[in-house]
Design an enzyme around this catalytic site. Structure first.
Site, short mmCIF file in Angstrom:
data_model
loop_
_atom_site.label_atom_id
_atom_site.label_comp_id
_atom_site.label_asym_id
_atom_site.label_seq_id
_atom_site.Cartn_x
_atom_site.Cartn_y
_atom_site.Cartn_z
N SER A 6 24.39 83.54 6.65
CA SER A 6 23.48 82.84 5.74
C SER A 6 24.08 82.88 4.35
O SER A 6 24.32 83.96 3.80
CB SER A 6 22.11 83.54 5.73
OG SER A 6 21.43 83.20 4.52
N HIS A 31 24.64 79.28 8.30
CA HIS A 31 23.18 79.15 8.30
C HIS A 31 22.72 78.77 6.89
O HIS A 31 23.02 79.47 5.92
CB HIS A 31 22.60 80.50 8.73
CG HIS A 31 21.12 80.60 8.77
ND1 HIS A 31 20.38 80.34 9.91
CD2 HIS A 31 20.21 80.97 7.82
CE1 HIS A 31 19.10 80.55 9.67
NE2 HIS A 31 18.96 80.92 8.40
N ASP A 33 19.61 78.20 4.38
CA ASP A 33 18.20 78.51 4.15
C ASP A 33 17.61 77.56 3.12
O ASP A 33 17.87 77.69 1.92
CB ASP A 33 18.07 79.96 3.66
CG ASP A 33 18.29 80.94 4.78
OD1 ASP A 33 17.63 80.80 5.82
OD2 ASP A 33 19.12 81.85 4.63
N MET A 35 14.53 76.16 1.11
CA MET A 35 13.20 76.66 0.68
C MET A 35 12.58 75.70 -0.32
O MET A 35 13.28 75.20 -1.20
CB MET A 35 13.35 78.03 0.03
CG MET A 35 14.02 79.05 0.92
SD MET A 35 14.20 80.61 0.05
CE MET A 35 15.02 81.59 1.31
N HIS A 64 17.88 75.88 8.38
CA HIS A 64 16.61 76.59 8.58
C HIS A 64 15.66 76.11 7.50
O HIS A 64 15.78 76.50 6.34
CB HIS A 64 16.89 78.10 8.48
CG HIS A 64 15.68 78.96 8.58
ND1 HIS A 64 15.70 80.30 8.25
CD2 HIS A 64 14.40 78.70 8.98
CE1 HIS A 64 14.49 80.82 8.44
NE2 HIS A 64 13.69 79.86 8.86
N MET A 66 12.52 76.14 5.60
CA MET A 66 11.32 76.90 5.25
C MET A 66 10.53 76.05 4.27
O MET A 66 10.47 76.32 3.06
CB MET A 66 11.73 78.25 4.64
CG MET A 66 12.29 79.21 5.68
SD MET A 66 13.19 80.58 4.98
CE MET A 66 14.79 79.80 4.79
N MET A 134 11.71 85.54 12.94
CA MET A 134 11.91 86.10 11.60
C MET A 134 11.62 87.60 11.63
O MET A 134 10.55 88.03 12.07
CB MET A 134 10.97 85.43 10.59
CG MET A 134 11.29 84.00 10.23
SD MET A 134 12.97 83.69 9.63
CE MET A 134 13.08 84.80 8.21
N ASP A 172 16.49 86.63 12.32
CA ASP A 172 16.85 86.35 10.93
C ASP A 172 16.08 87.25 9.97
O ASP A 172 14.85 87.23 9.94
CB ASP A 172 16.51 84.88 10.65
CG ASP A 172 17.02 84.39 9.31
OD1 ASP A 172 17.73 85.14 8.62
OD2 ASP A 172 16.71 83.23 8.97
C1 DX5 Z 1 15.07 84.64 4.66
C2 DX5 Z 1 16.18 83.77 5.20
C3 DX5 Z 1 17.31 84.56 5.78
C4 DX5 Z 1 17.99 85.41 4.77
C5 DX5 Z 1 18.87 86.42 5.42
O1 DX5 Z 1 14.06 83.85 4.16
O2 DX5 Z 1 15.69 82.91 6.20
O3 DX5 Z 1 18.23 83.71 6.45
O4 DX5 Z 1 18.76 84.66 3.89
O5 DX5 Z 1 19.31 87.27 4.44
P1 DX5 Z 1 19.44 88.82 4.70
O6 DX5 Z 1 20.43 88.98 5.81
O7 DX5 Z 1 19.94 89.36 3.40
O8 DX5 Z 1 18.09 89.36 5.08
ZN ZN Z 2 17.24 81.80 7.50
#
Ligand code: DX5
Ligand code: ZN
Length: 213
Positions: A6, A31, A33, A35, A64, A66, A134, A172
């Site tokens: 990620s 990956h 993320d 948001m 991913h 979110m 998650m 994750d």
């Molecule tokens: C959290 C994300 C994860 C996160 C993982 O909201 O979906 O993918 O970036 O980061 P670490 O490995 O630092 O928990």
């Molecule tokens: Zn993620």
């Protein structure tokens, strides 16, 4: 065990070098993320970054999402993603989301937050290629792995088997070399790690450990 890196925690000033480094170090997947500041209390990045990442790596790119009401955003990420994951809590139109992803010839994933019942996946699980469990409340990298996660991974694996789904399980949040064995034993096929990789000095050694050889 597959390892997805990620990039939330990478050095964005040197994104191209960071991508090359994690891929050379053995990352199977990049990956992303995404948001929206609504579904989760944080903002990250959008389509232009996904486009740049896609053009820079040859390994699969997983997005991913979110975001609330992901149905409008999915099609924008599809050209730059091999798999798009959306959250079961974020949409009232999960079937439409799956249809959009599959119509583009891409793989679909469904994710669930730590507080969401695994059973709620039941109507969708036969039609997804991945369940993303998650192991932290989404929104930020660097959080602590929830101890309830291995039990939830086992429950997900049982549901997948019961329904006869071909979905794989990804996990994750808060994954590191000390807890990945627990996750593997519970039935996960892929771990997603951000801070454990990007805050480590030796990416290859960390990724190797995360693969639980
Ligand atoms: C959290 C994300 C994860 C996160 C993982 O909201 O979906 O993918 O970036 O980061 P670490 O490995 O630092 O928990
Ligand atoms: Zn993620």
């Amino acid at each position: 065990m597959k390892v997805a890196a990620s990039i939330l925690d990478c050095d964005f000033l040197h994104l191209s070098d960071q991508l090359s480094a994690v891929v050379a170090a053995g990352a199977d997947v990049i990956h992303l993320d995404v948001m929206d500041g609504h579904f989760v209390p944080n903002l990250s990045f959008g389509v232009p970054l996904a486009r740049a990442v896609r053009s820079a790596v040859s390994v699969p790119v997983h997005s991913h999402l979110m975001v609330t009401e992901p149905e409008w955003l999915i099609e924008k990420f599809l050209p730059y993603s091999d798999l798009v994951v959306f959250h079961i809590e974020a949409t009232e139109l999960p079937d439409q989301c799956l249809e959009t992803i599959h119509a583009a010839g891409k793989a679909a994933g469904i994710s669930l937050n730590p507080g969401t019942a695994v059973e709620s996946l039941k109507p969708l699980i036969a039609d997804v290629q991945e369940v993303l469990v998650m192991s932290v409340h989404p929104g930020f990298g660097g959080q602590e792995f929830s101890d309830e996660s291995p039990g939830r991974i086992r429950e997900t694996a049982r549901l997948i088997q019961k329904v006869g789904s071909k979905a794989t399980i990804a996990v994750d949040g808060g994954i590191n070399p000390s807890n990945c064995r627990l996750v593997a034993d519970a039935g996960a096929h892929m771990v997603i790690a951000g801070s454990a990789i990007f805050r480590s000095k030796d990416y290859a050694a960390t990724i190797k450990a995360l693969k639980c050889p």
